[in-house]
Design a protein around this motif. Structure first.
Motif, short mmCIF file in Angstrom:
data_model
loop_
_atom_site.label_atom_id
_atom_site.label_comp_id
_atom_site.label_asym_id
_atom_site.label_seq_id
_atom_site.Cartn_x
_atom_site.Cartn_y
_atom_site.Cartn_z
N LEU A 14 0.82 -1.21 0.00
CA LEU A 14 0.00 0.00 0.00
C LEU A 14 0.86 1.26 0.00
N LEU A 15 1.95 1.24 0.75
CA LEU A 15 2.84 2.40 0.79
C LEU A 15 3.44 2.67 -0.59
N LYS A 16 3.88 1.63 -1.26
CA LYS A 16 4.47 1.81 -2.59
C LYS A 16 3.43 2.29 -3.60
N LYS A 17 2.24 1.74 -3.49
CA LYS A 17 1.17 2.13 -4.40
C LYS A 17 0.82 3.61 -4.24
N ALA A 18 0.83 4.09 -2.98
CA ALA A 18 0.47 5.48 -2.69
C ALA A 18 1.69 6.42 -2.72
N ASN A 19 2.85 5.89 -3.04
CA ASN A 19 4.11 6.64 -3.01
C ASN A 19 4.31 7.32 -1.65
N LEU A 63 0.14 -2.35 13.20
CA LEU A 63 0.27 -1.96 11.80
C LEU A 63 -1.08 -1.80 11.11
N ARG A 64 -2.11 -2.45 11.65
CA ARG A 64 -3.44 -2.34 11.04
C ARG A 64 -3.95 -0.90 11.07
N GLU A 65 -3.49 -0.12 12.03
CA GLU A 65 -3.90 1.29 12.08
C GLU A 65 -3.51 2.01 10.80
N ILE A 66 -2.27 1.79 10.36
CA ILE A 66 -1.80 2.45 9.15
C ILE A 66 -2.46 1.84 7.91
N ILE A 67 -2.56 0.51 7.91
CA ILE A 67 -3.18 -0.17 6.77
C ILE A 67 -4.60 0.33 6.54
N ASN A 68 -5.36 0.46 7.61
CA ASN A 68 -6.75 0.90 7.49
C ASN A 68 -6.85 2.32 6.94
#
Length: 216
Positions: free
Chosen positions: A186-191, A208-213
């Motif tokens: 997700l981080l790479k996709k959103a740059n 980590l789910r906090e950031i993922i969500n």
């Protein structure tokens, strides 16, 4: 004795595999009593470790660092082993004196033959965590003194997330393999990248789910 040249040809498959993904190779080989942790780090950010092979000897707690030569894309991973590193590799085997003949060349071929054809992210994370103390000495993570996660951060359009920063998720979080893989995707996709600090704050993230969500 002159430096001994050897080609770890069986690195080719996992090199190409890693080149397309996280530019990170880490795996362990057992030969007799010896436990040999092989590591390569070759993203654009890995200036210090570029074209280097690290072998952590787990019994003797010693790290061998050696330049690799040859065209890796053509399957050449040439190493020149000096007398000091030769002795370190032999000592790791913890051989019993008088128990048969030992051939160092055959030993190197055995290491090469046991190199895996593929590496899962699960294996990589496991080996990072098992050997954190040794890996921290290799200078393959960004801002080594910052190990507390505080969240995601957007990057300028001309930047992309550094593997040397994302790798810290392997070492300094307790996230599952699935969550780490999903977060990096997700981080790479959103740059975007992740921010770290060196002291506990009210903004630190333990799940980590906090950031993922937030990114989904």
């Amino acid at each position: 004795m002159e430096n001994q040249k050897f080609n770890f040809t069986n690195m080719k498959n996992i090199y190409f595999e890693a080149f397309k993904n996280d530019q990170t190779i880490i795996f362990e080989i057992s030969v007799g009593r010896g436990r040999f942790l092989f590591m390569m780090f070759f993203s654009e950010d890995d200036r210090e470790s570029k074209d280097k092979l690290f072998i952590y000897l787990r019994n003797t707690k010693t790290i061998i660092k050696s330049k690799l030569y040859g065209s890796h894309k053509n399957g050449d991973f040439l190493i020149y082993i000096n007398n000091t590193n030769r002795e370190k590799l032999i000592n790791e085997l913890q051989l019993r004196r008088g128990k048969g003949d030992f051939n160092f060349e055959n030993f190197l071929h055995e290491l090469n033959n046991r190199i895996p054809n593929s590496l899962s992210i699960n294996t990589k994370i496991q080996k990072f965590r098992e050997n954190r103390d040794a890996i921290e000495k290799l200078s393959i993570i960004d801002e080594e003194n910052r190990t507390i996660l505080i969240g995601e951060r957007r990057l300028p359009k001309n930047k992309k997330p550094k593997e040397t920063t994302l790798r810290k998720l392997y070492l300094y979080t307790n996230g599952s393999v699935e969550n780490i893989s999903e977060l990096i995707r997700l981080l790479k996709k959103a740059n975007m990248t992740i921010a770290w600090t060196n002291e506990k704050t009210k903004n630190s993230v333990s799940d980590l789910r906090e950031i993922i969500n937030r990114l989904q």
